[in-house]
Design a protein around this motif. Structure first.
Motif, PDB file in Angstrom:
ATOM      1  N   PRO A   1      -6.591  -2.376  -4.446  1.00 29.81           N
ATOM      2  CA  PRO A   1      -5.468  -2.553  -3.503  1.00 29.81           C
ATOM      3  C   PRO A   1      -4.926  -1.239  -2.953  1.00 29.81           C
ATOM      4  O   PRO A   1      -4.316  -1.223  -1.880  1.00 29.81           O
ATOM      5  N   SER A   2      -5.150  -0.148  -3.684  1.00 29.06           N
ATOM      6  CA  SER A   2      -4.615   1.144  -3.256  1.00 29.06           C
ATOM      7  C   SER A   2      -5.552   1.885  -2.302  1.00 29.06           C
ATOM      8  O   SER A   2      -5.212   2.974  -1.840  1.00 29.06           O
ATOM      9  N   PHE A   3      -6.706   1.296  -1.965  1.00 29.03           N
ATOM     10  CA  PHE A   3      -7.714   2.023  -1.199  1.00 29.03           C
ATOM     11  C   PHE A   3      -7.185   2.515   0.147  1.00 29.03           C
ATOM     12  O   PHE A   3      -7.404   3.668   0.531  1.00 29.03           O
ATOM     13  N   ASP A   4      -6.479   1.648   0.865  1.00 23.04           N
ATOM     14  CA  ASP A   4      -5.990   2.031   2.190  1.00 23.04           C
ATOM     15  C   ASP A   4      -5.064   3.238   2.127  1.00 23.04           C
ATOM     16  O   ASP A   4      -4.984   4.022   3.075  1.00 23.04           O
ATOM     17  N   GLY A   5      -4.365   3.374   1.014  1.00 19.83           N
ATOM     18  CA  GLY A   5      -3.427   4.483   0.871  1.00 19.83           C
ATOM     19  C   GLY A   5      -4.041   5.759   0.347  1.00 19.83           C
ATOM     20  O   GLY A   5      -3.360   6.798   0.283  1.00 19.83           O
ATOM     21  N   LEU A   6      -5.322   5.715  -0.049  1.00 21.05           N
ATOM     22  CA  LEU A   6      -5.969   6.924  -0.565  1.00 21.05           C
ATOM     23  C   LEU A   6      -6.155   7.937   0.557  1.00 21.05           C
ATOM     24  O   LEU A   6      -6.598   7.599   1.651  1.00 21.05           O
ATOM     25  N   LEU A   7      -5.836   9.187   0.259  1.00 21.07           N
ATOM     26  CA  LEU A   7      -5.977  10.238   1.269  1.00 21.07           C
ATOM     27  C   LEU A   7      -7.424  10.684   1.416  1.00 21.07           C
ATOM     28  O   LEU A   7      -7.900  10.953   2.515  1.00 21.07           O
ATOM     29  N   PHE A   8      -8.152  10.732   0.295  1.00 24.45           N
ATOM     30  CA  PHE A   8      -9.558  11.143   0.326  1.00 24.45           C
ATOM     31  C   PHE A   8     -10.264  10.624  -0.920  1.00 24.45           C
ATOM     32  O   PHE A   8      -9.625  10.283  -1.917  1.00 24.45           O
TER      33      PHE A   8
END
Length: 299
Positions: A227-234
């Motif tokens: 679920p956190s993928f979209d918020g990952l910076l890199f």
């Protein structure tokens, strides 16, 4: 500070260039599409003399890659290596270096799954019997900090040598260049004016860096369902010698589409790895090492 002694190096690079001119580096001679080098270390944390040599070598490597290939350097620090020795320093320097968080993963591995209640209960009981704190790192992904402020020499002085730093060497990205500020004297002399304004602006523009989105596209598949993928910076690979040796030419070409150079403190290899997209880098490295020897720098 506890040292983790390293046993004699068991060959991971199936074939290496024995040239004395490249020492203390050795080259993986079976890989011809890129330049892959390894330099051994006695232990992590690094002994003072080896750390001192590396802190002299790496700025010269950065300058060499900038002058020959117009590459820039970006510095990263693995979160799990902060404990216990580096955390106070990291906390102290956070405002100055502006670390941003992404994730890393060794190719071929999968992110750790969240534990169930019974597994946590079992681990708590085992830790209690041993009188040791619960190691929660086993359930955490390999979070990695990227320093927005470009001060690699100071950052390595603070953190290099504990087995957790790596550097990328990338082509210049015009989108990261902030506009030149031409403020009137009345503005710069105002009590509210920040002397860090230019650094803060450069840091903000760093977030436009093309490698961020490209890294997620090329390395992010194992995290895509999170679920956190979209918020990952890199998302970046944690590469060791086995990663390079087991990869195909095509796979390595994909990696080097994100960066042109990669240097990592590799505990798995009991040393430091340097990998460059340029397959004919030997002469440049030899010249750099020779200059260091003439200057009295001995590994």
């Amino acid at each position: 500070m506890n040292r983790h002694p390293i046993q004699p190096y068991a060959s991971r690079l199936s074939a290496i260039d024995k040239s004395k001119e490249l020492l203390p580096f050795v080259r993986a001679s079976t890989i011809e599409d890129i330049s892959l080098y390894w330099i051994p270390v006695e232990s992590y944390p690094l002994p003072a003399r080896q750390r001192r040599w590396m802190l002299r070598f790496l700025p010269q490597l950065k300058d060499l890659l900038a002058s020959k290939y117009e590459l820039r350097e970006e510095c990263f620090l693995q979160f799990k290596t902060l404990y216990p020795d580096l955390l106070p320093r990291f906390t102290e320097k956070a405002r100055e270096y502006m670390p941003m968080t992404g994730v890393s993963l060794t190719p071929g591995q999968t992110p750790p799954a969240l534990p169930g209640f019974e597994e946590i209960k079992e681990q708590v009981e085992q830790s209690s019997k041993k009188g040791a704190p619960l190691d929660v790192h086993r359930w955490m992904p390999d979070h990695t900090h990227w320093f927005l402020i470009k001060d690699s020499e100071a950052q390595r002085e603070d953190f290099f040598g504990h087995g957790g730093m790596f550097m990328l060497y990338l082509k210049q990205d015009t989108k990261t260049q902030p506009p030149v500020l031409k403020l009137p004297k009345i503005a710069t002399s105002h009590p509210a004016f920040s002397p860090h304004l230019e650094k803060d602006l450069a840091a903000a523009y760093s977030l436009k860096d093309a490698f961020l989105a490209k890294s997620k596209a090329l390395f992010g598949e194992p995290f895509r369902s999170d679920p956190s993928f979209d918020g990952l910076l890199f998302v970046l690979p944690l590469l060791n010698s086995a990663s390079f040796m087991n990869a195909t030419v095509e796979q390595r070409a994909v990696w080097f589409d994100v960066f042109d150079g990669y240097c990592i403190e590799s505990k798995a290899d009991r040393g430091v790895l340097l990998a460059l997209k340029e397959p004919d880098f030997d002469d440049h490295l030899v010249a750099l090492l020779q200059a260091m020897r003439e200057a009295g720098d001995k590994y």
